[in-house]
Design a protein around this motif. Sequence first.
Motif, PDB file in Angstrom:
ATOM      1  N   VAL A  31       1.037  -0.787  -0.487  1.00 35.68           N
ATOM      2  CA  VAL A  31      -0.229   0.359   0.631  1.00 35.68           C
ATOM      3  C   VAL A  31       1.226   1.312  -0.368  1.00 35.68           C
ATOM      4  N   CYS A  32       1.064   1.358  -0.641  1.00 31.80           N
ATOM      5  CA  CYS A  32       2.195   3.009  -1.312  1.00 31.80           C
ATOM      6  C   CYS A  32       1.268   4.244  -1.712  1.00 31.80           C
ATOM      7  N   HIS A  33       2.415   4.931  -1.028  1.00 29.60           N
ATOM      8  CA  HIS A  33       1.429   6.618  -1.269  1.00 29.60           C
ATOM      9  C   HIS A  33       0.920   6.848  -2.685  1.00 29.60           C
ATOM     10  N   SER A  34       1.549   5.980  -3.678  1.00 26.41           N
ATOM     11  CA  SER A  34       0.647   7.011  -4.926  1.00 26.41           C
ATOM     12  C   SER A  34      -0.065   6.117  -5.174  1.00 26.41           C
ATOM     13  N   ASP A  35      -0.473   4.736  -4.334  1.00 26.78           N
ATOM     14  CA  ASP A  35      -1.830   4.180  -4.665  1.00 26.78           C
ATOM     15  C   ASP A  35      -3.308   5.836  -4.150  1.00 26.78           C
ATOM     16  N   GLY A  71      10.665  13.687   4.262  1.00 30.64           N
ATOM     17  CA  GLY A  71      10.080  12.346   3.835  1.00 30.64           C
ATOM     18  C   GLY A  71       9.787  11.137   3.708  1.00 30.64           C
ATOM     19  N   LEU A  72       9.610  10.800   5.326  1.00 23.29           N
ATOM     20  CA  LEU A  72       9.874   8.986   6.180  1.00 23.29           C
ATOM     21  C   LEU A  72       8.849   7.820   5.846  1.00 23.29           C
ATOM     22  N   GLY A  73       8.309   8.011   4.065  1.00 24.24           N
ATOM     23  CA  GLY A  73       7.438   6.696   4.229  1.00 24.24           C
ATOM     24  C   GLY A  73       7.996   5.384   3.700  1.00 24.24           C
ATOM     25  N   GLY A  74       7.921   4.406   2.987  1.00 24.87           N
ATOM     26  CA  GLY A  74       8.776   3.872   2.875  1.00 24.87           C
ATOM     27  C   GLY A  74       9.874   3.877   1.288  1.00 24.87           C
ATOM     28  N   VAL A  75       9.131   4.373   0.765  1.00 27.83           N
ATOM     29  CA  VAL A  75      10.816   5.613  -0.158  1.00 27.83           C
ATOM     30  C   VAL A  75      11.526   6.168  -0.172  1.00 27.83           C
ATOM     31  N   GLY A  76      11.375   7.500   1.352  1.00 25.44           N
ATOM     32  CA  GLY A  76      12.121   7.896   1.521  1.00 25.44           C
ATOM     33  C   GLY A  76      13.501   7.075   2.501  1.00 25.44           C
ATOM     34  N   GLU A  91      -9.718  -7.731   3.224  1.00 22.05           N
ATOM     35  CA  GLU A  91     -10.632  -7.511   3.431  1.00 22.05           C
ATOM     36  C   GLU A  91      -9.899  -5.530   3.938  1.00 22.05           C
ATOM     37  N   GLU A  92      -9.563  -5.530   4.180  1.00 20.03           N
ATOM     38  CA  GLU A  92      -8.670  -5.089   5.354  1.00 20.03           C
ATOM     39  C   GLU A  92      -8.245  -3.448   4.581  1.00 20.03           C
ATOM     40  N   LEU A  93      -8.195  -3.219   3.984  1.00 14.38           N
ATOM     41  CA  LEU A  93      -7.301  -2.257   2.373  1.00 14.38           C
ATOM     42  C   LEU A  93      -8.109  -0.833   2.663  1.00 14.38           C
ATOM     43  N   ASN A  94      -9.308  -0.282   2.735  1.00 15.15           N
ATOM     44  CA  ASN A  94      -9.998   0.490   2.956  1.00 15.15           C
ATOM     45  C   ASN A  94      -9.131   1.117   4.184  1.00 15.15           C
ATOM     46  N   ASP A  95      -9.298   0.444   5.290  1.00 13.60           N
ATOM     47  CA  ASP A  95      -8.673   0.796   6.761  1.00 13.60           C
ATOM     48  C   ASP A  95      -7.625   1.200   6.391  1.00 13.60           C
ATOM     49  N   ALA A  96      -6.332   0.461   5.822  1.00  4.61           N
ATOM     50  CA  ALA A  96      -4.797   0.739   4.854  1.00  4.61           C
ATOM     51  C   ALA A  96      -4.716   2.249   4.469  1.00  4.61           C
ATOM     52  N   LEU A 126      -2.758   5.178   6.116  1.00  5.61           N
ATOM     53  CA  LEU A 126      -1.667   5.968   5.384  1.00  5.61           C
ATOM     54  C   LEU A 126      -2.253   7.576   5.087  1.00  5.61           C
ATOM     55  N   GLU A 127      -3.215   7.908   5.234  1.00  6.89           N
ATOM     56  CA  GLU A 127      -3.959   9.285   5.003  1.00  6.89           C
ATOM     57  C   GLU A 127      -2.887  10.284   5.918  1.00  6.89           C
ATOM     58  N   LYS A 128      -2.997   9.029   7.005  1.00  8.48           N
ATOM     59  CA  LYS A 128      -2.968   9.684   8.799  1.00  8.48           C
ATOM     60  C   LYS A 128      -2.016   9.472   8.919  1.00  8.48           C
ATOM     61  N   GLY A 129      -1.085   9.004   8.060  1.00  6.88           N
ATOM     62  CA  GLY A 129       0.308   9.212   8.423  1.00  6.88           C
ATOM     63  C   GLY A 129       0.898   8.129   9.388  1.00  6.88           C
ATOM     64  N   ASP A 130       0.230   7.435   9.733  1.00  2.85           N
ATOM     65  CA  ASP A 130       0.159   6.552  11.232  1.00  2.85           C
ATOM     66  C   ASP A 130       1.356   5.456  10.343  1.00  2.85           C
TER      67      ASP A 130
END
Length: 361
Positions: free
Chosen positions: A39-43, A187-192, A338-343, A347-351
């Motif tokens: 689940v990437c930020h580009s998604d 920026g310290l997501g998966g890519v950063g 089934e948890e994709l919407n929660d995911a 990600l949007e919250k930055g958690d």
Amino acid sequence: MRAAVLHPGGGPSLDLRDDVTALGPDDGEVKIQIKATGVCHSDLSVVAGGLPSQGTMIVGHEGAGVVREVGRGVTGVQVGDHVVVNWIPACGRCPDCVNGESHLCMTHMSDLFGKARFAVGETPAFGMAGTGTWAEEIVVPWEAAVRIDDDIPFEYAALLGCGVSTGVGAVINTARVRPGSTVAVLGLGGVGLSVVQGASIAGAARIVAVDPNRSKHGVAMQLGATEVVVPEDLQAIHDDVTKGRGFDAVFEAVGRSDTIKSAWDLTRRGGDTVIVGAGAQDDLVQINAFELLFRARNLRPSVYGSSDLRRDLPLLVALHRQGRLDIESLISRRIRFEELNDAVSALEKGDVIRQVVLFDE
């Protein structure tokens, strides 16, 4: 099969369905059973409308799985191979590929807009970036399936297909960071965090990691950062580390005009400002013509980390086996389909850093 469908007009929620069909394979194509997908930020940007989409779409582009069918003329992979999905597959024949810039190859990119890869009931649907890995099966050109050793866990292989290869590649391929360099990562997501690891692998002397979310700071230090700060403290650490001169290389891994401008301002004369984050079409970066010339900085876009997965994947796997590339620390959660919407919400919250869907769970 199950797949996450984005309907025209966007979210806020994905339509998680079980009546989707992957179409094909035709000549030169393969069908891949997806075992894991990130689940990437580009998604998130596609779901939220920041990146363009068209028609009905299956989201996802970072995945790994097993080849289940091959079309006529396929010689590069065979049924049963474990593969990483390459969302910029290189044809090997065009001028960009011949010039060693396969990350710029456009031969297969028409699939992004031109070919429906799925059917949602009776409705044709496209795959994000020509792939659509938030589905149990996808069909792609065989060049988009890059074989990987069977002992590499699928969740690791999935991240090697985008987040890790983009981040490490931005350092090694795009900026070509040299030992002893000073580096900043915004920026310290998966890519950063993969950029941080790439800078450490390249031998950078000082690696300053920046993110407003302090929960990511410890991971950044673990992965090779020498200092980690929130944006408010960035100027002070810039002055301390570089004596006001500026960093040799600054990597923007957010995809916003304000952080791109910050990265530019932090770069020394003659240094590299490297754009890794994917931003929106209407988010304009303003750099005046005077400073663009006289500050003499290099503005370097890094599409896919300038990576050629067929070339770079063996190196990344070797670094992982040597303990120099930590993929596990990038994974915040392993989740079910089934948890994709929660995911997406997390990600949007930055958690989180990276969440990985395991389809067999």
